[in-house]
Design a protein around this motif. Structure first.
Motif, short mmCIF file in Angstrom:
data_model
loop_
_atom_site.label_atom_id
_atom_site.label_comp_id
_atom_site.label_asym_id
_atom_site.label_seq_id
_atom_site.Cartn_x
_atom_site.Cartn_y
_atom_site.Cartn_z
N UNK A 72 72.87 6.99 -31.62
CA UNK A 72 72.43 6.71 -30.26
C UNK A 72 73.38 7.26 -29.23
N UNK A 73 74.68 7.13 -29.50
CA UNK A 73 75.69 7.66 -28.59
C UNK A 73 75.65 9.19 -28.56
N UNK A 74 75.45 9.81 -29.72
CA UNK A 74 75.37 11.27 -29.78
C UNK A 74 74.13 11.76 -29.03
N UNK A 75 73.00 11.08 -29.22
CA UNK A 75 71.77 11.45 -28.51
C UNK A 75 71.94 11.32 -27.01
N UNK A 76 72.59 10.23 -26.58
CA UNK A 76 72.80 10.02 -25.15
C UNK A 76 73.66 11.11 -24.55
N UNK A 77 74.73 11.49 -25.25
CA UNK A 77 75.61 12.52 -24.75
C UNK A 77 74.94 13.88 -24.66
N UNK A 78 74.13 14.22 -25.66
CA UNK A 78 73.47 15.53 -25.68
C UNK A 78 72.36 15.62 -24.65
N UNK A 79 71.61 14.53 -24.47
CA UNK A 79 70.39 14.59 -23.66
C UNK A 79 70.63 14.39 -22.17
N UNK A 80 71.82 13.99 -21.76
CA UNK A 80 72.04 13.61 -20.35
C UNK A 80 72.12 14.80 -19.40
N UNK A 81 72.40 15.99 -19.93
CA UNK A 81 72.57 17.13 -19.05
C UNK A 81 73.84 17.05 -18.23
N UNK A 82 74.85 16.40 -18.78
CA UNK A 82 76.12 16.18 -18.07
C UNK A 82 77.24 16.60 -19.02
N UNK A 83 78.18 17.42 -18.53
CA UNK A 83 79.23 17.92 -19.41
C UNK A 83 80.15 16.81 -19.90
N UNK A 84 80.38 15.79 -19.07
CA UNK A 84 81.22 14.67 -19.52
C UNK A 84 80.51 13.87 -20.62
N UNK A 85 79.20 13.67 -20.46
CA UNK A 85 78.42 12.98 -21.48
C UNK A 85 78.39 13.78 -22.78
N UNK A 86 78.21 15.10 -22.66
CA UNK A 86 78.18 15.94 -23.85
C UNK A 86 79.51 15.89 -24.60
N UNK A 87 80.62 15.90 -23.86
CA UNK A 87 81.93 15.81 -24.50
C UNK A 87 82.10 14.46 -25.19
N UNK A 88 81.63 13.38 -24.54
CA UNK A 88 81.68 12.07 -25.18
C UNK A 88 80.84 12.01 -26.43
#
Length: 317
Positions: free
Chosen positions: A123-139
């Motif tokens: 769920x955390x990986x999906x949230x980071x990838x799908x947010x369209x935000x570089x900070x979220x993707x790094x998280x």
């Protein structure tokens, strides 16, 4: 008919217990952290010592606007909080609270629990990838790295207990547990608990969130009830980790004088307190320190525990 009714009552009791415990842990974290850090903490919601603070927080989240960023993958973004929460709720159905007090006694219950818990991290990986935000993707990338690093020592430590008990059934492990397992399986217990904290991304293993660096990591773009579901998943995960550590290493419902379910709750709440205590006591690990602890520290210890268990089983045969 009587058997169906009895099963329904047992399942209802288990659901109520596990629905209330995460809220109790959340409120306890508010107050314990306040005392440990010499501050008041929430004091006014509900009157006596701010007992209704979590209810107030829930109302606050419900009133907030549900925002989905324009650059986000809307379907994955919307599904991520549920993927983070639901696996932990499913795991609760196979964790025994007392003798016969379990939602479903699976022959391979331990494998089922470990497999389903691994889904929650997605769920955390999906949230980071799908947010369209570089900070979220790094998280999200950091969450994936932690999952790969700490899943191995978690499984190895749990396998040691299953080998000692001779069964993969969680109630069977509790029934096979002996008091002298405490020193014998102590290393495995520490490895399991620490690896579980890393899987939950709890401090000091909260690099995927790292507010000072990544704002809120994978959850940066979430608002309202979706954000609240991520927080609830964290508290439910604490209860699941504490309950599994209790069942595997502390004898579950076994104990003198008090009823079995009471002993289970006492041990679960004590371990949840330790989780909160660690959050207050230790600073966040750097990414290199976090990986080094897993591969140089926990994995060799888990393998040593597994080898020791094998030797003891052969000598006792």
């Amino acid at each position: 008919m009587a058997e169906v009714l009895d099963a329904a009552v047992r399942l209802l009791v288990i659901v109520l217990v596990f629905l209330v415990l995460p809220l109790v842990v959340g409120q306890t974290e508010h107050k314990v952290m306040a005392h440990m850090q010499s501050r008041l903490g929430p004091m006014y919601a509900g009157g006596f010592h701010g007992w209704a603070q979590l209810i107030a927080d829930g109302v606050k989240f419900a009133q907030k606007e549900d925002v989905i960023p324009a650059a986000a993958d809307r379907r994955v973004f919307a599904l991520a909080p549920g993927v983070a929460l639901v696996p932990y709720l499913v795991v609760m159905a196979v964790i025994p609270i007392g003798p016969g007090l379990i939602g479903a006694d699976l022959d391979a219950g331990l494998f089922f629990v470990l497999a389903v818990m691994g889904i929650g991290v997605l769920g955390s990986i999906m949230a980071g990838w799908s947010s369209g935000n570089k900070y979220s993707a790094l998280g999200g990338m950091r969450s994936a790295a932690q999952l790969m690093s700490y899943e191995l020592p978690l499984v190895l430590a749990a396998s040691s207990v299953a080998m000692a008990a001779g069964t993969l059934s969680l109630p069977g492990i509790v029934e096979a547990w002996q008091w002298w397992w405490l020193p014998w399986q102590a290393v495995g217990a520490v490895v399991f608990f620490v690896a579980g904290l890393a899987e939950l991304r709890r401090p000091p293993f909260d690099m995927p969130v790292a507010e000072s660096e990544l704002i809120m990591g994978p959850m940066t773009e979430y608002t309202g009830m979706r954000f609240a579901l991520f927080l609830l998943a964290e508290y439910v995960g604490i209860v699941v980790l504490s309950a599994l550590t209790t069942v595997l290493f502390l004898g579950g419902w076994q104990g003198p004088w008090l009823p079995g379910p009471v002993w289970t709750l006492i041990k679960v709440l004590a371990l949840a307190f330790v989780v909160i205590w660690l959050r207050v006591s230790y600073p966040r690990l750097r990414e290199d320190q976090l990986q080094k602890l897993a591969w140089i520290g926990l994995v060799p210890l888990a393998l040593a525990q597994l080898a020791l268990t094998g030797v003891v089983k052969v000598l006792m045969a």
